[in-house]
Scaffold this motif. Structure first.
Motif, PDB file in Angstrom:
ATOM      1  N   ALA A  39       0.748  -1.149  -0.160  1.00 48.76           N
ATOM      2  CA  ALA A  39       0.132   0.040   0.071  1.00 48.76           C
ATOM      3  C   ALA A  39       0.834   1.113   0.026  1.00 48.76           C
ATOM      4  O   ALA A  39       0.229   2.370  -0.133  1.00 48.76           O
ATOM      5  CB  ALA A  39      -0.992   0.098   1.137  1.00 48.76           C
ATOM      6  N   LEU A  40       2.111   1.195   0.138  1.00 54.75           N
ATOM      7  CA  LEU A  40       2.949   2.146   0.035  1.00 54.75           C
ATOM      8  C   LEU A  40       2.918   3.200  -1.057  1.00 54.75           C
ATOM      9  O   LEU A  40       2.936   2.475  -2.241  1.00 54.75           O
ATOM     10  CB  LEU A  40       4.514   1.852   0.393  1.00 54.75           C
ATOM     11  CG  LEU A  40       4.777   1.354   1.752  1.00 54.75           C
ATOM     12  CD1 LEU A  40       6.412   0.986   1.976  1.00 54.75           C
ATOM     13  CD2 LEU A  40       4.458   2.300   2.935  1.00 54.75           C
ATOM     14  N   PRO A  41       3.113   4.432  -1.300  1.00 51.78           N
ATOM     15  CA  PRO A  41       2.769   5.244  -2.334  1.00 51.78           C
ATOM     16  C   PRO A  41       3.950   5.261  -3.147  1.00 51.78           C
ATOM     17  O   PRO A  41       4.998   4.800  -2.784  1.00 51.78           O
ATOM     18  CB  PRO A  41       2.715   6.657  -1.944  1.00 51.78           C
ATOM     19  CG  PRO A  41       3.330   6.699  -0.581  1.00 51.78           C
ATOM     20  CD  PRO A  41       3.301   5.219  -0.044  1.00 51.78           C
ATOM     21  N   ASP A  42       3.532   5.391  -4.575  1.00 54.69           N
ATOM     22  CA  ASP A  42       4.784   5.463  -5.625  1.00 54.69           C
ATOM     23  C   ASP A  42       5.753   6.638  -5.344  1.00 54.69           C
ATOM     24  O   ASP A  42       6.934   6.554  -5.699  1.00 54.69           O
ATOM     25  CB  ASP A  42       4.318   5.293  -6.989  1.00 54.69           C
ATOM     26  CG  ASP A  42       3.783   4.032  -7.284  1.00 54.69           C
ATOM     27  OD1 ASP A  42       4.121   2.976  -6.692  1.00 54.69           O
ATOM     28  OD2 ASP A  42       2.764   4.092  -8.308  1.00 54.69           O
ATOM     29  N   THR A  67       5.993   9.922  -2.422  1.00 51.44           N
ATOM     30  CA  THR A  67       5.590  10.716  -1.442  1.00 51.44           C
ATOM     31  C   THR A  67       6.726  11.859  -1.075  1.00 51.44           C
ATOM     32  O   THR A  67       7.793  11.859  -1.000  1.00 51.44           O
ATOM     33  CB  THR A  67       5.608   9.856  -0.121  1.00 51.44           C
ATOM     34  OG1 THR A  67       5.457  10.676   1.077  1.00 51.44           O
ATOM     35  CG2 THR A  67       7.202   9.155   0.101  1.00 51.44           C
ATOM     36  N   SER A  68       6.025  13.184  -0.979  1.00 51.59           N
ATOM     37  CA  SER A  68       7.071  14.477  -0.996  1.00 51.59           C
ATOM     38  C   SER A  68       7.928  14.412  -2.306  1.00 51.59           C
ATOM     39  O   SER A  68       7.379  14.265  -3.117  1.00 51.59           O
ATOM     40  CB  SER A  68       7.776  14.490   0.496  1.00 51.59           C
ATOM     41  OG  SER A  68       8.688  15.670   0.541  1.00 51.59           O
ATOM     42  N   ASP A  69       9.247  14.570  -2.070  1.00 52.95           N
ATOM     43  CA  ASP A  69      10.202  14.511  -3.239  1.00 52.95           C
ATOM     44  C   ASP A  69      10.641  13.343  -3.579  1.00 52.95           C
ATOM     45  O   ASP A  69      11.802  13.031  -4.198  1.00 52.95           O
ATOM     46  CB  ASP A  69      11.287  15.504  -2.916  1.00 52.95           C
ATOM     47  CG  ASP A  69      10.965  17.063  -2.576  1.00 52.95           C
ATOM     48  OD1 ASP A  69       9.926  17.416  -3.186  1.00 52.95           O
ATOM     49  OD2 ASP A  69      11.456  17.652  -1.811  1.00 52.95           O
ATOM     50  N   TYR A  70      10.330  12.060  -2.820  1.00 50.15           N
ATOM     51  CA  TYR A  70      10.746  10.752  -3.089  1.00 50.15           C
ATOM     52  C   TYR A  70      10.111   9.882  -4.079  1.00 50.15           C
ATOM     53  O   TYR A  70       8.829  10.203  -4.108  1.00 50.15           O
ATOM     54  CB  TYR A  70      10.946  10.236  -1.723  1.00 50.15           C
ATOM     55  CG  TYR A  70      12.035  10.678  -0.646  1.00 50.15           C
ATOM     56  CD1 TYR A  70      13.319  10.091  -0.780  1.00 50.15           C
ATOM     57  CD2 TYR A  70      11.659  11.711   0.158  1.00 50.15           C
ATOM     58  CE1 TYR A  70      14.136  10.783   0.031  1.00 50.15           C
ATOM     59  CE2 TYR A  70      12.625  12.401   0.965  1.00 50.15           C
ATOM     60  CZ  TYR A  70      13.936  11.856   0.899  1.00 50.15           C
ATOM     61  OH  TYR A  70      14.853  12.286   1.743  1.00 50.15           O
ATOM     62  N   ARG A  71      10.875   9.235  -4.680  1.00 45.59           N
ATOM     63  CA  ARG A  71      10.276   8.116  -5.581  1.00 45.59           C
ATOM     64  C   ARG A  71      10.516   6.749  -5.282  1.00 45.59           C
ATOM     65  O   ARG A  71      11.692   6.516  -5.012  1.00 45.59           O
ATOM     66  CB  ARG A  71      10.478   8.644  -7.206  1.00 45.59           C
ATOM     67  CG  ARG A  71       9.944   7.761  -8.058  1.00 45.59           C
ATOM     68  CD  ARG A  71      10.691   7.757  -9.703  1.00 45.59           C
ATOM     69  NE  ARG A  71      10.340   9.141  -9.991  1.00 45.59           N
ATOM     70  CZ  ARG A  71      10.950   9.675 -11.291  1.00 45.59           C
ATOM     71  NH1 ARG A  71      11.939   8.668 -11.915  1.00 45.59           N
ATOM     72  NH2 ARG A  71      11.125  10.846 -11.750  1.00 45.59           N
ATOM     73  N   SER A  72       9.697   5.833  -5.316  1.00 46.69           N
ATOM     74  CA  SER A  72       9.522   4.454  -4.997  1.00 46.69           C
ATOM     75  C   SER A  72      11.064   3.714  -6.005  1.00 46.69           C
ATOM     76  O   SER A  72      10.907   4.078  -7.322  1.00 46.69           O
ATOM     77  CB  SER A  72       8.530   3.555  -5.151  1.00 46.69           C
ATOM     78  OG  SER A  72       8.607   2.296  -5.047  1.00 46.69           O
ATOM     79  N   VAL A  73      11.631   3.113  -5.461  1.00 44.21           N
ATOM     80  CA  VAL A  73      12.794   2.335  -6.367  1.00 44.21           C
ATOM     81  C   VAL A  73      12.791   0.936  -5.827  1.00 44.21           C
ATOM     82  O   VAL A  73      12.175   0.680  -4.730  1.00 44.21           O
ATOM     83  CB  VAL A  73      14.180   3.146  -6.012  1.00 44.21           C
ATOM     84  CG1 VAL A  73      14.193   4.498  -6.733  1.00 44.21           C
ATOM     85  CG2 VAL A  73      14.692   2.976  -4.487  1.00 44.21           C
ATOM     86  N   ASP A  74      13.632   0.221  -6.552  1.00 45.39           N
ATOM     87  CA  ASP A  74      13.765  -1.442  -6.224  1.00 45.39           C
ATOM     88  C   ASP A  74      14.801  -1.404  -5.053  1.00 45.39           C
ATOM     89  O   ASP A  74      15.416  -0.559  -4.692  1.00 45.39           O
ATOM     90  CB  ASP A  74      14.123  -2.073  -7.243  1.00 45.39           C
ATOM     91  CG  ASP A  74      13.485  -2.168  -8.406  1.00 45.39           C
ATOM     92  OD1 ASP A  74      12.152  -2.021  -8.243  1.00 45.39           O
ATOM     93  OD2 ASP A  74      13.792  -2.303  -9.588  1.00 45.39           O
ATOM     94  N   VAL A  75      14.476  -2.567  -4.272  1.00 45.63           N
ATOM     95  CA  VAL A  75      15.402  -3.024  -3.126  1.00 45.63           C
ATOM     96  C   VAL A  75      16.227  -3.838  -3.785  1.00 45.63           C
ATOM     97  O   VAL A  75      15.878  -4.843  -4.511  1.00 45.63           O
ATOM     98  CB  VAL A  75      14.731  -3.379  -2.109  1.00 45.63           C
ATOM     99  CG1 VAL A  75      15.786  -3.970  -0.992  1.00 45.63           C
ATOM    100  CG2 VAL A  75      13.666  -2.650  -1.305  1.00 45.63           C
TER     101      VAL A  75
END
Length: 373
Positions: free
Chosen positions: A116-119, A121-129
């Protein structure tokens, strides 16, 4: 020579193609303009056709100029788009995350939270682990490459107590804990009042607090407050207290009243602060955002860990014994003043500095009775 990466090859082909088309169009336009400038002629009737043909030529030139401009804009857009792709691939890279003690990380609840975490949030973008990715984790980067990691199912640190200052983001309360390791610039925010616990770690100065809003919104719908870990009591609450005589009680009161309202970033908990009700008898506390509290308690028994010949630290006229047994996740040691009655104990985080013990020592030496006198 280092071979070009696939990303570079992908961008280069369309850019070169557009450049060739643009060059051809511009050359054609140049030849047409030259021909038009020399194309005036006279008809059999003696009338000039320059005006009519010139107008037609100018319209052609205008069309070619517009076409060349459009192609130039497409070319610029292709270059910028290709550059952005390359930059994004270099900046928004996978984040390596090692394993930590996360008892509930592989639970279905944590899987739901991470999902459920957003793609963004603020200035951050989701990336792979990066593989191997631990269970219950997620990672983010901002446009500068700064990392922000998320771990679900962790333990709350010992810093979380009834004195802790929390802040609300996205419907969830968060505890800020600053890493006291020398040279570290990390801060971790722990979700409190919910289960499982989520930890968000980023660099000092990064806008990770603003990013918590997006994370809190995701947590609010997938966590349970009923099983949330309870805060720990005030440090030094568990110490055994001596039965104080009237004189000893007065000396303790004088000691606590004589201590300052602040030590560096720490501020004293005032008597009208609701948290003051949780303080043990004959104690005072100072707190600072992201740091463990400083607690001074008077009239306690000496630690069982103290043995004759133990290493002592002399501060002014007062020798101090440090009980180095630390709670999990805590950086605070407990210091005992020796040679004076009543005995004073101080719960002191490693990053609180020496001024706390210095000022407490001055108060003890100035008003307490030396033992044996």
């Amino acid at each position: 020579m280092v071979p070009a990466s696939p990303a570079c090859a992908t961008v280069r082909v369309p850019v070169i193609g557009v450049a060739r088309v643009l060059s051809s169009v511009v050359a054609t336009a140049d030849r047409s303009i030259g021909a038009m400038s020399n194309g005036s002629e006279v008809s059999d009737q003696g009338s000039s056709t320059t005006g009519q043909d010139g107008a037609t030529g100018r319209r052609g030139v205008n069309r070619r100029a517009v076409l060349a401009l459009v192609i130039a804009l497409v070319f610029v857009a292709a270059v910028l788009g290709g550059a952005k792709i390359l930059v994004d691939r270099n900046v928004y890279t996978a984040v390596a995350m090692g394993p930590v003690d996360s008892p509930a990380a592989d639970s279905q609840t944590c899987a739901d939270v991470v999902g459920a975490l957003p793609d963004r949030t603020s200035d951050y973008r989701s990336v792979d682990v990066a593989d191997p990715a631990p269970a219950g984790t997620a990672a983010y980067r901002d446009s500068g490459g700064t990392e922000l990691t998320v771990r679900c199912g962790v333990n709350l640190p010992a810093q979380y107590s009834v004195l802790s200052e929390t802040t609300g983001h996205g419907g969830v309360e968060w505890l800020q804990v600053t890493d006291a390791t020398p040279g570290s610039d990390l801060t971790t925010w722990y979700s409190v009042g919910v289960s499982p616990v989520v930890a968000v770690t980023g660099s000092h100065g990064a806008d990770d607090a603003a990013a918590l809003t997006g994370f809190g919104t995701a947590l609010a719908g997938h966590t349970d407050g009923a099983d949330a870990p309870a805060p720990a009591p005030v440090p030094l609450t568990d110490l055994r207290q001596d039965a104080a005589s009237g004189a000893a009680a007065d000396r303790c009161t004088g000691l606590l009243d004589g201590l300052p309202d602040g030590f560096g970033d720490y501020r004293r908990i005032a008597a009208d602060d609701p948290r003051a009700a949780d303080l043990p008898d004959r104690a005072a506390a100072w707190t600072a955002p992201g740091l463990e509290p400083v607690v001074v308690r008077c009239g306690v028994r000496l630690s069982d860990s103290y043995q004759a010949g133990a290493r002592l630290t002399q501060i002014n006229d007062v020798p101090w014994f440090e009980d180095t047994a630390l709670a999990q996740g805590s950086t605070a040691g407990v210091w005992y003043a020796l040679g004076y009655a009543p005995t004073v104990a101080v719960s002191l985080p490693t990053d609180a500095g020496n001024q706390v013990l210095t000022q407490v020592s001055e108060q003890i030496a100035g008003s307490f009775r030396k033992t044996g006198e």
